[in-house]
Each structure stands twice: as structure tokens, then as C-alpha cells.
Design a protein around this motif. Structure first.
Motif, short mmCIF file in Angstrom:
data_model
loop_
_atom_site.label_atom_id
_atom_site.label_comp_id
_atom_site.label_asym_id
_atom_site.label_seq_id
_atom_site.Cartn_x
_atom_site.Cartn_y
_atom_site.Cartn_z
N MET A 1 -14.16 -13.10 -77.84
CA MET A 1 -12.83 -13.34 -77.29
C MET A 1 -12.92 -14.38 -76.17
SD MET A 1 -10.26 -10.45 -75.94
CE MET A 1 -8.56 -10.79 -75.90
N GLU A 2 -12.00 -15.31 -76.19
CA GLU A 2 -12.00 -16.41 -75.23
C GLU A 2 -11.58 -15.92 -73.85
OE1 GLU A 2 -9.54 -20.52 -74.71
OE2 GLU A 2 -10.01 -19.85 -76.73
N ARG A 60 2.07 -12.09 -69.67
CA ARG A 60 2.02 -12.30 -71.12
C ARG A 60 2.69 -11.16 -71.84
NH1 ARG A 60 -3.76 -12.85 -72.76
NH2 ARG A 60 -4.17 -11.64 -70.91
N SER A 61 2.97 -10.09 -71.12
CA SER A 61 3.59 -8.92 -71.71
C SER A 61 4.41 -8.21 -70.64
CB SER A 61 2.49 -7.99 -72.24
OG SER A 61 2.99 -6.70 -72.45
N GLU A 107 4.07 -16.52 -74.11
CA GLU A 107 3.67 -15.96 -75.41
C GLU A 107 2.29 -15.35 -75.21
OE1 GLU A 107 5.53 -15.73 -78.00
OE2 GLU A 107 7.15 -17.04 -77.37
N ASN A 108 2.05 -14.21 -75.78
CA ASN A 108 0.80 -13.50 -75.56
C ASN A 108 -0.42 -14.29 -76.03
OD1 ASN A 108 -0.91 -11.48 -74.76
ND2 ASN A 108 -0.58 -10.23 -76.56
N LYS A 109 -0.35 -14.88 -77.20
CA LYS A 109 -1.53 -15.56 -77.76
C LYS A 109 -1.66 -17.00 -77.29
CE LYS A 109 -2.82 -12.26 -80.70
NZ LYS A 109 -3.42 -11.17 -80.00
N SER A 110 -0.57 -17.76 -77.38
CA SER A 110 -0.66 -19.19 -77.11
C SER A 110 -0.50 -19.54 -75.63
CB SER A 110 0.42 -19.94 -77.89
OG SER A 110 1.70 -19.61 -77.38
N LEU A 111 0.02 -18.61 -74.83
CA LEU A 111 0.31 -18.83 -73.42
C LEU A 111 1.43 -19.85 -73.20
CD1 LEU A 111 -3.27 -18.78 -71.85
CD2 LEU A 111 -1.67 -16.89 -72.14
#
Length: 123
Positions: A1-2, A60-61, A107-111
Motif C-alpha cells: 500500500m502506498e 477522505r471520509s 475522493e478516498n482513492k484519488s485524493l
């Protein structure tokens, strides 16, 4: 995970918030004003007759609440203390003061920025 670089995200979001504030008619006076060990204020701006001290918060959430809810009493007191240092240094005693919050919801994934909310006179 990044691994996510929170400092980079924070400074990017402060730039996004400053641009957003300019579109709302604010004039940016300072970004990341630091007062030694007392802390820092993300954005200081003028809007009409007010000097505005702006805290930028992103999430992000909304699972753990809104970004503004993270600006608790302790954080508010710290921002006020730094604001008064700024006021004294710049001799702005005769100005109206206001404390605003810019919420950035990503956005949670793309930020990528999904939503920006400006809360005037937040505390």
C-alpha cells in the motif's frame, strides 16, 4: 500500500483553499503564518471589513465526522493565540476579526477534491 504524504496533501489543500477563497472575494494576506511554539494559521485573508483567520481541514471520509469537527476547542484556542500575535505584529487592532474554516472533502482513492465548504465565523 502506498504511503500518503500528509504534509504534501496539507500544503496542496492550503493552495486549493486559498484559490477558492480568492474566487469568493477574499484577498490573501499570508499563508502558513507561524508564531514560534504557539503554532500556525493556515491562511490569513481580508474579506470586506474583516481580517479572517482560516483553518483548512481535509478528510477522505466522513466516517469520523466532518473536517470542521476536527477543529476542537484546544485547536481554536491555539489559532486565536496566533491570530492575536499576528494582529499585534501587523498593528491591525482596529480591524474586525473572524475565524473561518475551509473544509475539503477528497475522493478516498484519488485524493481529488470532491467538495469544498467555507464556514464563515466558524468559532
Amino acid at each position: 500500500m502506498e504511503k500518503i504524504n500528509k504534509r504534501l496533501i496539507g500544503s496542496t489543500n492550503e493552495k486549493i483553499a486559498a484559490s477558492y477563497l480568492e474566487t469568493c472575494g477574499y484577498i490573501i494576506l499570508d499563508i502558513n503564518f507561524r508564531a514560534g511554539k504557539h503554532g500556525e494559521i493556515d491562511i490569513i485573508a481580508r474579506e470586506k471589513d474583516y481580517i479572517c483567520f482560516v483553518e483548512v481541514k481535509s478528510r477522505r471520509s466522513l466516517l469520523f465526522g466532518t473536517p470542521a469537527e476536527a477543529v476542537n476547542k484546544r485547536k481554536q484556542d491555539r489559532i486565536r493565540k496566533v491570530a492575536y500575535i499576528y494582529i499585534n505584529q501587523h498593528r491591525l487592532h482596529d480591524n474586525n476579526l473572524r475565524f473561518d474554516i475551509v473544509e475539503i472533502i477528497m475522493e478516498n482513492k484519488s485524493l481529488a477534491v470532491r467538495e469544498i465548504n467555507l464556514i464563515k465565523n466558524a468559532f
